[in-house]
Design a protein around this motif. Structure first.
Motif, mmCIF file in Angstrom:
data_model
loop_
_atom_site.group_PDB
_atom_site.id
_atom_site.type_symbol
_atom_site.label_atom_id
_atom_site.label_comp_id
_atom_site.label_asym_id
_atom_site.label_seq_id
_atom_site.Cartn_x
_atom_site.Cartn_y
_atom_site.Cartn_z
ATOM 1 N N ALA A 147 0.251 3.270 40.074
ATOM 2 C CA ALA A 147 -1.205 3.154 40.005
ATOM 3 C C ALA A 147 -1.720 3.777 38.717
ATOM 4 C CB ALA A 147 -1.846 3.843 41.212
ATOM 5 N N LEU A 148 -2.930 3.397 38.360
ATOM 6 C CA LEU A 148 -3.667 4.031 37.270
ATOM 7 C C LEU A 148 -4.566 5.064 37.939
ATOM 8 C CD1 LEU A 148 -4.523 3.831 34.177
ATOM 9 C CD2 LEU A 148 -6.462 2.541 35.049
ATOM 10 N N TYR A 149 -4.293 6.340 37.675
ATOM 11 C CA TYR A 149 -5.005 7.434 38.337
ATOM 12 C C TYR A 149 -6.107 7.978 37.442
ATOM 13 C CZ TYR A 149 -1.038 7.391 41.523
ATOM 14 O OH TYR A 149 -0.079 7.014 42.436
ATOM 15 N N PHE A 150 -7.279 8.195 38.014
ATOM 16 C CA PHE A 150 -8.401 8.733 37.244
ATOM 17 C C PHE A 150 -8.156 10.179 36.825
ATOM 18 C CE2 PHE A 150 -11.387 5.623 39.613
ATOM 19 C CZ PHE A 150 -10.994 4.590 38.786
ATOM 20 N N THR A 151 -7.332 10.900 37.576
ATOM 21 C CA THR A 151 -7.052 12.293 37.226
ATOM 22 C C THR A 151 -5.949 12.409 36.181
ATOM 23 O OG1 THR A 151 -5.581 12.396 39.128
ATOM 24 C CG2 THR A 151 -7.814 13.243 39.433
ATOM 25 N N GLN A 152 -4.981 11.538 36.226
ATOM 26 C CA GLN A 152 -3.816 11.626 35.342
ATOM 27 C C GLN A 152 -3.988 10.856 34.038
ATOM 28 O OE1 GLN A 152 -0.254 10.273 37.256
ATOM 29 N NE2 GLN A 152 0.914 10.172 35.370
ATOM 30 N N HIS A 153 -4.605 9.696 34.082
ATOM 31 C CA HIS A 153 -4.653 8.819 32.913
ATOM 32 C C HIS A 153 -5.948 8.915 32.104
ATOM 33 C CE1 HIS A 153 -1.497 6.850 35.444
ATOM 34 N NE2 HIS A 153 -0.888 6.907 34.271
ATOM 35 N N PHE A 154 -6.897 9.704 32.590
ATOM 36 C CA PHE A 154 -8.162 9.918 31.874
ATOM 37 C C PHE A 154 -8.329 11.415 31.630
ATOM 38 C CE2 PHE A 154 -8.676 5.879 33.974
ATOM 39 C CZ PHE A 154 -9.435 5.117 33.106
ATOM 40 N N THR A 155 -9.149 11.760 30.659
ATOM 41 C CA THR A 155 -9.329 13.163 30.293
ATOM 42 C C THR A 155 -10.647 13.727 30.822
ATOM 43 O OG1 THR A 155 -10.409 12.572 28.211
ATOM 44 C CG2 THR A 155 -8.010 12.838 28.165
ATOM 45 N N THR A 156 -10.723 15.039 30.807
ATOM 46 C CA THR A 156 -11.953 15.779 31.085
ATOM 47 C C THR A 156 -12.179 16.694 29.889
ATOM 48 O OG1 THR A 156 -11.511 15.698 33.451
ATOM 49 C CG2 THR A 156 -13.093 17.347 32.703
ATOM 50 N N ASP A 157 -13.402 16.715 29.353
ATOM 51 C CA ASP A 157 -13.647 17.534 28.163
ATOM 52 C C ASP A 157 -13.864 19.005 28.522
ATOM 53 O OD1 ASP A 157 -16.322 17.799 28.986
ATOM 54 O OD2 ASP A 157 -17.093 16.377 27.512
#
Length: 160
Positions: free
Chosen positions: A66-76
């Protein structure tokens, strides 16, 4: 710039040239301490082709399901998630947004890519469902491969 991003930029520019349309696709240079809004920008006087595209590439070969919002995207540093930043940029700029997801299947196997409308990303993100499975991703319009590269057909994305 990744190979996937470069391929999309080239493909959009070829699309405009082949269809005798005014438009350009590009990627802004990323600076070390400056956030980048999106990977690929497409500018055209035709409103359907005024786009912002975020690109993600996942390795199905290595077991990613899966494409995970926590793993594959960043948080500034301020705790703002990348999906929120991109959504804000799209809303302010008036661009239509897409997430282009490349699925890599390993050596000797062809890659696949799909275009997910940003509204679907936002809806999933705000519903607290933190992923898109590979099976879900593959239900979206495909970005075709031709001659080892990608060949966009944005009309199929827009009409979805």
């Amino acid at each position: 710039m990744t190979e996937f991003e470069r391929g999309l930029v080239t493909s959009f520019n070829n699309y405009f040239k082949e269809n005798n349309m005014r438009g350009i696709s590009y990627r802004l240079k990323q600076h070390r301490f400056t956030p980048q809004f999106l990977d690929v920008l497409v500018d055209s006087l035709h409103p359907d082709y005024y786009l912002g595209i975020e690109c993600k590439s996942i390795s199905v070969e290595k077991g990613t399901k899966a494409l995970y919002f926590t793993q594959h995207f960043t948080t500034d540093k301020k705790g703002v998630h990348q999906i929120e930043r991109i959504s804000d940029f799209l809303n302010h700029s008036g661009r239509s947004g897409f997430l282009a997801v490349e699925l890599r299947f390993g050596v000797g196997r062809s890659r696949e890519a799909y275009a997910i409308p940003w509204k679907d990303i936002w809806e999933r993100f705000t519903s607290d469902s933190l992923k898109f499975t590979v099976e879900e991703i593959s239900t979206y319009p495909s970005i075709l491969r031709s001659g080892g590269g990608y060949r966009v057909d944005p009309d199929s994305w827009i009409k979805r």
